[in-house]
Design a protein around this motif. Structure first.
Motif, PDB file in Angstrom:
ATOM      1  N   GLY A 153      -4.191   1.950   3.407  1.00 57.90           N
ATOM      2  CA  GLY A 153      -2.986   2.007   2.593  1.00 57.90           C
ATOM      3  C   GLY A 153      -3.283   1.797   1.116  1.00 57.90           C
ATOM      4  N   LEU A 154      -4.262   0.962   0.836  1.00 57.00           N
ATOM      5  CA  LEU A 154      -4.717   0.730  -0.536  1.00 57.00           C
ATOM      6  C   LEU A 154      -5.300   2.011  -1.126  1.00 57.00           C
ATOM      7  CD1 LEU A 154      -5.605  -1.144  -2.939  1.00 57.00           C
ATOM      8  CD2 LEU A 154      -7.683  -1.612  -1.606  1.00 57.00           C
ATOM      9  N   ARG A 155      -6.172   2.645  -0.359  1.00 60.49           N
ATOM     10  CA  ARG A 155      -6.789   3.888  -0.838  1.00 60.49           C
ATOM     11  C   ARG A 155      -5.739   4.987  -1.025  1.00 60.49           C
ATOM     12  NH1 ARG A 155     -12.300   3.428  -0.459  1.00 60.49           N
ATOM     13  NH2 ARG A 155     -13.114   1.917   1.063  1.00 60.49           N
ATOM     14  N   ALA A 156      -4.799   5.068  -0.088  1.00 62.57           N
ATOM     15  CA  ALA A 156      -3.758   6.097  -0.178  1.00 62.57           C
ATOM     16  C   ALA A 156      -2.891   5.890  -1.419  1.00 62.57           C
ATOM     17  CB  ALA A 156      -2.895   6.081   1.084  1.00 62.57           C
ATOM     18  N   ALA A 157      -2.593   4.640  -1.743  1.00 63.00           N
ATOM     19  CA  ALA A 157      -1.796   4.335  -2.935  1.00 63.00           C
ATOM     20  C   ALA A 157      -2.562   4.705  -4.199  1.00 63.00           C
ATOM     21  CB  ALA A 157      -1.416   2.857  -2.952  1.00 63.00           C
ATOM     22  N   LYS A 158      -3.860   4.488  -4.182  1.00 58.26           N
ATOM     23  CA  LYS A 158      -4.701   4.880  -5.317  1.00 58.26           C
ATOM     24  C   LYS A 158      -4.644   6.396  -5.509  1.00 58.26           C
ATOM     25  CE  LYS A 158      -7.929   4.687  -8.490  1.00 58.26           C
ATOM     26  NZ  LYS A 158      -7.717   4.062  -9.826  1.00 58.26           N
ATOM     27  N   LEU A 215       6.029   6.526  -2.540  1.00 58.73           N
ATOM     28  CA  LEU A 215       5.261   6.871  -3.742  1.00 58.73           C
ATOM     29  C   LEU A 215       5.346   8.368  -4.063  1.00 58.73           C
ATOM     30  CD1 LEU A 215       2.094   4.640  -3.249  1.00 58.73           C
ATOM     31  CD2 LEU A 215       3.962   4.299  -4.871  1.00 58.73           C
ATOM     32  N   LYS A 216       5.358   9.207  -3.047  1.00 61.70           N
ATOM     33  CA  LYS A 216       5.437  10.646  -3.290  1.00 61.70           C
ATOM     34  C   LYS A 216       6.763  11.016  -3.952  1.00 61.70           C
ATOM     35  CE  LYS A 216       5.124  15.150  -0.998  1.00 61.70           C
ATOM     36  NZ  LYS A 216       4.911  15.864   0.294  1.00 61.70           N
ATOM     37  N   THR A 217       7.869  10.487  -3.409  1.00 63.32           N
ATOM     38  CA  THR A 217       9.186  10.754  -3.980  1.00 63.32           C
ATOM     39  C   THR A 217       9.277  10.225  -5.405  1.00 63.32           C
ATOM     40  OG1 THR A 217      10.212  10.625  -1.796  1.00 63.32           O
ATOM     41  CG2 THR A 217      11.670  10.381  -3.687  1.00 63.32           C
ATOM     42  N   THR A 218       8.689   9.048  -5.634  1.00 60.58           N
ATOM     43  CA  THR A 218       8.719   8.448  -6.966  1.00 60.58           C
ATOM     44  C   THR A 218       7.969   9.314  -7.968  1.00 60.58           C
ATOM     45  OG1 THR A 218       8.826   6.235  -5.975  1.00 60.58           O
ATOM     46  CG2 THR A 218       8.206   6.364  -8.288  1.00 60.58           C
ATOM     47  N   ASN A 219       6.808   9.814  -7.581  1.00 63.59           N
ATOM     48  CA  ASN A 219       6.037  10.685  -8.477  1.00 63.59           C
ATOM     49  C   ASN A 219       6.794  11.971  -8.802  1.00 63.59           C
ATOM     50  OD1 ASN A 219       3.873   8.936  -8.707  1.00 63.59           O
ATOM     51  ND2 ASN A 219       2.711   9.870  -7.051  1.00 63.59           N
ATOM     52  N   GLY A 231       0.841  -1.193   0.000  1.00 63.07           N
ATOM     53  CA  GLY A 231       0.000   0.000   0.000  1.00 63.07           C
ATOM     54  C   GLY A 231       0.875   1.241   0.000  1.00 63.07           C
ATOM     55  N   TYR A 232       0.442   2.251   0.725  1.00 64.22           N
ATOM     56  CA  TYR A 232       1.260   3.448   0.890  1.00 64.22           C
ATOM     57  C   TYR A 232       1.480   3.636   2.380  1.00 64.22           C
ATOM     58  CZ  TYR A 232       2.930   8.262   0.277  1.00 64.22           C
ATOM     59  OH  TYR A 232       3.689   9.408   0.275  1.00 64.22           O
ATOM     60  N   VAL A 233       2.617   3.126   2.861  1.00 66.04           N
ATOM     61  CA  VAL A 233       2.842   3.036   4.308  1.00 66.04           C
ATOM     62  C   VAL A 233       3.146   4.381   4.960  1.00 66.04           C
ATOM     63  CG1 VAL A 233       3.568   0.620   4.222  1.00 66.04           C
ATOM     64  CG2 VAL A 233       5.267   2.422   3.906  1.00 66.04           C
ATOM     65  N   ALA A 234       3.377   5.422   4.164  1.00 63.35           N
ATOM     66  CA  ALA A 234       3.580   6.749   4.757  1.00 63.35           C
ATOM     67  C   ALA A 234       2.275   7.309   5.298  1.00 63.35           C
ATOM     68  CB  ALA A 234       4.169   7.706   3.724  1.00 63.35           C
ATOM     69  N   LYS A 235       1.151   6.784   4.809  1.00 65.17           N
ATOM     70  CA  LYS A 235      -0.164   7.303   5.189  1.00 65.17           C
ATOM     71  C   LYS A 235      -1.024   6.300   5.942  1.00 65.17           C
ATOM     72  CE  LYS A 235       0.302  11.333   3.143  1.00 65.17           C
ATOM     73  NZ  LYS A 235       0.312  12.590   3.916  1.00 65.17           N
ATOM     74  N   ALA A 236      -0.569   5.071   6.080  1.00 64.41           N
ATOM     75  CA  ALA A 236      -1.420   4.050   6.693  1.00 64.41           C
ATOM     76  C   ALA A 236      -0.581   2.859   7.134  1.00 64.41           C
ATOM     77  CB  ALA A 236      -2.488   3.600   5.697  1.00 64.41           C
ATOM     78  N   VAL A 237      -1.207   1.964   7.871  1.00 67.46           N
ATOM     79  CA  VAL A 237      -0.557   0.718   8.266  1.00 67.46           C
ATOM     80  C   VAL A 237      -0.357  -0.145   7.019  1.00 67.46           C
ATOM     81  CG1 VAL A 237      -0.711  -1.317   9.773  1.00 67.46           C
ATOM     82  CG2 VAL A 237      -1.741   0.853  10.488  1.00 67.46           C
TER      83      VAL A 237
END
Length: 459
Positions: free
Chosen positions: A229-234, A431-435, A217-223
């Motif tokens: 984490g799934l929603r944050a990655a989306k 994900l933020k750094t990658t974007n 997922g996106y662990v910077a925003k969720a567990v």
């Protein structure tokens, strides 16, 4: 053989202090090992203490190579002698080595800056490939020379200590090799380096086809492995979300990485020992975020609503029954998500069983540490760790008509590097750094920009 292996392992922690050899120069503890260990307080402390212990032992056996080269002592005697010679001198040696590196760095830095200034004056828009290739060759040549002189200086210091400590130690007669300077040979070496740097600068460019995968997922925003984490990655526009699947005692799949529930749920029990109703809904906490463990069924349902593609990692623990793979494939097909997911596993028999049961599923083999050529398994992609990546691996995989994913890439320098390689997927927590890096690399780049990218540290 065992003594030599011990020396190589002990040399890894101090390789970055200028004491690396040809054997240890490219060796380090893979990020996926240190990353997992650092996620709990106990293992992080053990990792820190273990690292300090290895560094201490490495310094105590600092004289192994010089003694092996200059004496007729056997390995046990060499280790004993090195232990005696370093007693009470660790700080002295450390400061001496640091001083040698600092002096040489002061010499290298002006050369590097002067070369860069000259290049900017002669080619202010960075469009001259041949000039920038020459600059890159000079810079890498300076770095090579600096590393060489650091090693020579340190080795000389060690030999002086051996001579002063062991005046009666019989040293071998080392014949000094005659200095042979060949301008033709030097020119050929320089030309080969220059051609290599020219090729790198000409071919280094952003690969927009790389799929970005949110690791758990996106662990910077969720567990990790949570619906949040799934929603944050989306929201971060990841192409895929990678998640882990464990098998409960009553044959259900839950989204969780650790079989041991202690790290995230604070429960000293294992997922594989519990029925699903004792696992699903358990509160999990990580880095200030909270969530609940969910079933594979519910996770896939939400992913389908979000139109989010997934990479499902099957993590067998050894307690699975014979229906393990069949149940997984059936559950996946019931979700209607089989065309939006990839399935992978560290366990080769498991992923081969999935591939055999349904060849239309997109399957992958996860390989943490790979030396040499990749095995040509009947899967659709490979996922390798950063430690194992080499540019030729991507070419090998593509020749097999398969894809290559690399995990887990989190540092800004490595993200920038991999986005300019021929891999097919980059698995990351950042994900933020990658974007942001994708946006920067998406613009046309001059050769000086490419040069600076090649100079980014990758270790």
């Amino acid at each position: 053989g065992l003594y030599f292996l011990v020396y190589v392992i002990l040399g890894i922690p101090i390789a970055n202090l200028g004491l690396s050899t040809t054997l240890t120069n490219e060796l380090y503890i893979p990020d996926f090992i240190t990353g997992e260990w650092s996620k709990s307080t106990t293992s992080a402390v053990l990792l820190f203490v273990g690292g300090l212990t290895l560094i201490y032992l490495a310094f105590r056996f600092l004289f192994v190579v010089p003694l092996f080269t200059l004496t007729d002592l056997n390995f046990p005697q060499i280790y004993k002698r090195s232990w005696q010679m370093t007693k009470g001198k660790l700080i002295e040696f450390f400061l001496s080595f640091t001083l040698i590196e600092f002096i040489l760095l002061l010499i290298l830095l002006p050369v590097f800056l002067l070369s860069l200034v000259l290049a900017l004056i002669l080619d202010n828009n960075g469009s001259n490939l041949f000039l920038e290739s020459l600059l890159l060759t000079l810079i890498n040549g300076c770095i090579f020379a600096t590393n060489l002189f650091v090693k020579i200086g340190i080795f000389h210091l060690l030999i002086q200590n051996i001579q002063s400590f062991s005046k009666n130690l019989p040293l071998q007669n080392v014949q000094k090799k005659r200095k042979f300077a060949s301008l033709a040979l030097l020119f050929m070496v320089f030309a080969s380096f220059y051609l290599g740097e020219t090729y790198q600068l000409a071919t280094l460019e952003y690969n927009p086809k790389i799929e970005i995968v949110g690791h758990r997922g996106y662990v910077a925003k969720a567990v990790e492995n949570s619906v949040e984490g799934l929603r944050a990655a989306k929201n971060m526009k990841a192409n895929y979300v990678e998640l882990d699947l464990l098998y409960t005692k009553d044959h259900q799949f839950v989204v969780m990485h650790d079989n041991d529930l202690k790290r995230l749920a604070g429960v000293d029990k294992k997922v594989s020992d519990l029925p699903a109703n004792k696992v699903i809904g358990l509160k999990i906490k990580q880095d200030g975020h909270t969530s609940k463990i969910v079933s594979m069924k519910d996770y896939l349902k939400i992913a389908k609503q979000l139109q989010m593609h997934l990479i499902l990692e099957l993590k067998p623990t050894g307690n699975e029954d014979s229906s393990y793979v069949i149940r997984f494939v059936n559950e996946l097909k019931k979700s209607g998500m089989e065309n939006q997911v990839k399935i992978m596993s560290l366990d080769l028999p498991t992923i081969l069983a999935v591939e055999k049961l349904d060849p239309d599923l997109d399957t992958g083999y996860v390989i943490p540490i790979q030396f040499g050529k990749l095995p040509n398994e009947p899967v659709d992609f490979y996922a390798i760790e950063d430690f194992s990546y080499r540019p030729q691996l991507a070419e090998e995989v593509h020749q097999m008509n398969k894809k290559l994913f690399v995990w887990t890439i989190n540092s800004p320098d490595k993200i920038r590097y991999y986005l300019q390689t021929p891999i097919d997927g980059l698995i990351t927590d950042e994900l933020k750094t990658t974007n942001q890096t994708k946006n920067e690399l998406g613009h046309d780049k001059s050769y000086i920009d490419r040069l600076l990218d090649l100079m980014q540290p990758l270790q």
